[in-house]
Scaffold this active site. Structure first.
Site, PDB file in Angstrom:
ATOM      1  N   ASN A   1     -55.132  33.568  32.787  1.00  0.00           N
ATOM      2  CA  ASN A   1     -54.175  33.608  31.678  1.00  0.00           C
ATOM      3  C   ASN A   1     -54.661  32.807  30.487  1.00  0.00           C
ATOM      4  O   ASN A   1     -55.427  31.849  30.628  1.00  0.00           O
ATOM      5  CB  ASN A   1     -52.822  32.993  32.101  1.00  0.00           C
ATOM      6  CG  ASN A   1     -52.028  33.891  33.019  1.00  0.00           C
ATOM      7  OD1 ASN A   1     -52.273  35.099  33.100  1.00  0.00           O
ATOM      8  ND2 ASN A   1     -51.073  33.313  33.724  1.00  0.00           N
TER       9      ASN A   1
ATOM     10  N   ASP B   1     -52.978  30.243  28.335  1.00  0.00           N
ATOM     11  CA  ASP B   1     -51.761  29.415  28.396  1.00  0.00           C
ATOM     12  C   ASP B   1     -51.395  28.903  27.005  1.00  0.00           C
ATOM     13  O   ASP B   1     -52.182  28.185  26.373  1.00  0.00           O
ATOM     14  CB  ASP B   1     -51.975  28.212  29.326  1.00  0.00           C
ATOM     15  CG  ASP B   1     -51.853  28.573  30.792  1.00  0.00           C
ATOM     16  OD1 ASP B   1     -51.536  29.751  31.106  1.00  0.00           O
ATOM     17  OD2 ASP B   1     -52.076  27.686  31.638  1.00  0.00           O
TER      18      ASP B   1
ATOM     19  N   GLY C   1     -54.717  31.467  39.394  1.00  0.00           N
ATOM     20  CA  GLY C   1     -56.017  31.796  39.971  1.00  0.00           C
ATOM     21  C   GLY C   1     -57.148  31.056  39.281  1.00  0.00           C
ATOM     22  O   GLY C   1     -57.984  30.403  39.929  1.00  0.00           O
ATOM     23  N   ALA C   2     -57.191  31.145  37.958  1.00  0.00           N
ATOM     24  CA  ALA C   2     -58.268  30.483  37.211  1.00  0.00           C
ATOM     25  C   ALA C   2     -58.215  28.974  37.429  1.00  0.00           C
ATOM     26  O   ALA C   2     -59.256  28.316  37.594  1.00  0.00           O
ATOM     27  CB  ALA C   2     -58.163  30.822  35.725  1.00  0.00           C
TER      28      ALA C   2
ATOM     29  N   ASN D   1     -44.817  24.863  48.177  1.00  0.00           N
ATOM     30  CA  ASN D   1     -44.108  23.619  47.914  1.00  0.00           C
ATOM     31  C   ASN D   1     -42.804  23.587  48.722  1.00  0.00           C
ATOM     32  O   ASN D   1     -42.455  24.557  49.402  1.00  0.00           O
ATOM     33  CB  ASN D   1     -43.909  23.388  46.407  1.00  0.00           C
ATOM     34  CG  ASN D   1     -42.979  24.410  45.770  1.00  0.00           C
ATOM     35  OD1 ASN D   1     -42.069  24.920  46.420  1.00  0.00           O
ATOM     36  ND2 ASN D   1     -43.211  24.715  44.504  1.00  0.00           N
TER      37      ASN D   1
ATOM     38  N   ASP E   1     -52.039  23.892  41.592  1.00  0.00           N
ATOM     39  CA  ASP E   1     -53.271  24.698  41.624  1.00  0.00           C
ATOM     40  C   ASP E   1     -54.485  23.793  41.858  1.00  0.00           C
ATOM     41  O   ASP E   1     -55.412  24.144  42.595  1.00  0.00           O
ATOM     42  CB  ASP E   1     -53.455  25.451  40.294  1.00  0.00           C
ATOM     43  CG  ASP E   1     -52.222  26.252  39.908  1.00  0.00           C
ATOM     44  OD1 ASP E   1     -51.462  26.644  40.817  1.00  0.00           O
ATOM     45  OD2 ASP E   1     -52.020  26.468  38.696  1.00  0.00           O
TER      46      ASP E   1
ATOM     47  N   GLY F   1     -52.215  19.883  29.861  1.00  0.00           N
ATOM     48  CA  GLY F   1     -53.031  21.101  29.848  1.00  0.00           C
ATOM     49  C   GLY F   1     -53.260  21.643  31.234  1.00  0.00           C
ATOM     50  O   GLY F   1     -52.728  21.126  32.230  1.00  0.00           O
TER      51      GLY F   1
HETATM   52  O1  RIB Z   1     -49.500  26.861  37.798  1.00  0.00           O
HETATM   53  C1  RIB Z   1     -49.682  26.808  36.411  1.00  0.00           C
HETATM   54  C2  RIB Z   1     -50.065  28.163  35.887  1.00  0.00           C
HETATM   55  O2  RIB Z   1     -49.003  29.067  36.087  1.00  0.00           O
HETATM   56  C3  RIB Z   1     -50.349  28.190  34.412  1.00  0.00           C
HETATM   57  O3  RIB Z   1     -51.692  27.964  34.118  1.00  0.00           O
HETATM   58  C4  RIB Z   1     -49.829  29.559  33.986  1.00  0.00           C
HETATM   59  O4  RIB Z   1     -50.810  30.395  33.478  1.00  0.00           O
HETATM   60  C5  RIB Z   1     -49.155  30.153  35.219  1.00  0.00           C
HETATM   61  O5  RIB Z   1     -49.943  31.073  35.866  1.00  0.00           O
END
Ligand code: RIB
Length: 289
Positions: free
Chosen positions: A10, A12, A40-41, A179, A237, A272
């Site tokens: 994405n 963001d 994912g990224a 979670n 993530d 960020g």
């Molecule tokens: O978990 C955070 C992410 O959730 C953000 O980077 C946003 O793009 C959403 O996918």
């Protein structure tokens, strides 16, 4: 070993707000920045920063070449990222002064990943490699089935949470990360407490309350490092990417979780997403402190 991450990418758009907006409310942001993101990224970058070999499987639109380039710069193998006709996914993220967030995602290319690309990528994976997925892409069941048949370790971070998405994958999962809220929702949907789920490893993250690992009837709790959070976006993530990278590097699960908790504790002190995920050096400095 390698980590194959079928994952979202994405752009963001992150807005600092005095508080999260309510229904029907117009609110002026006090700041705006754009980051590489997508669950994912973020996980791919976290795993790469934690010294794993990560192959990202996904898609962007023609407007997303910058994101692929940035993943590459961050050490992620991008050869299995397609360019499709849909626009690149994006997220509108509001972050309040307590670091709490509210996120709207537009899936775009993340839900248009060509199945042939997934098949071709996983045909190159080896038994024992890890498949990682989250719930922001298409082709999750297809990928899980192939990985399962191949003897890969199938890992799922159940966010954004949809009970039916998890249930479709459950029989094939080696590891489930969710979670505390998601664990409760899954229990309501399946009648199964986290420790009774069929996945051999279940990890429940509880933010400032730490992490619980459930493994074959045993429950182990890990404390969180107390910090002043300014932005919780992407912390989960980061945790997931670090756990998988630790396992990929041969760490036992308790050490992998301990490192991941430290990485997440650093992440919540930064504003960020993918661009500011801590690297292994940051985490090791803390361990030595
Ligand atoms: O978990 C955070 C992410 O959730 C953000 O980077 C946003 O793009 C959403 O996918």
């Amino acid at each position: 070993m390698a980590i194959w991450n079928l994952g979202s990418i994405n752009s963001d758009m992150i807005y600092a707000v005095p508080r999260l907006p309510g229904p029907g409310e117009t609110l002026a942001a006090t700041g705006f920045r754009q980051f590489l993101g997508g669950k994912g990224a973020n996980m791919s970058v976290a795993a790469a920063r934690a010294a794993a070999h990560v192959l990202h499987v996904g898609a962007v639109g023609r407007d997303g070449r910058w994101a692929v380039q940035r993943l590459l710069e961050y050490g992620v193998d991008t050869r299995h990222i397609a360019e499709v006709d849909e626009p690149t996914g994006h997220a509108i993220v509001a972050v309040d002064t307590d670091g709490e967030n509210q996120i709207i995602i537009y899936p775009g290319a993340n839900r248009a990943i060509p199945e042939a690309l997934v098949d071709a990528a996983l045909s190159q994976a080896s038994p024992g490699d890890l498949l990682l997925m989250q719930n922001e892409t298409n082709a999750q069941v297809r990928a899980a089935r192939q990985a399962y048949d191949k003897g890969m370790c199938v890992c799922y971070a159940a966010a954004p949470f949809q009970p039916e998405a998890v249930q479709a994958l459950l029989p094939m999962l080696d590891m489930l990360i969710l979670n505390a809220v998601e664990a409760r929702q899954l229990q309501e949907a399946t009648g199964l407490a986290p420790g009774d789920l069929p996945a051999p490893d279940v990890i429940v993250t509880r933010g400032a309350e730490g992490t619980t690992w459930l493994h074959r009837g045993e429950t182990t709790d890990f404390p969180a490092r107390p910090v002043q959070a300014v932005d919780t976006t992407g912390a989960g993530d980061t945790f997931t990417g670090y756990v998988l990278a630790g396992l990929d590097r041969g760490l036992p699960m308790p050490q992998a979780i301990a490192q991941a908790n430290l990485a997440a504790s650093i992440m919540v002190t930064r504003h960020g997403t993918a661009d500011v995920i801590p690297d292994l050096r940051d985490v090791q400095d803390l361990m030595g402190a």
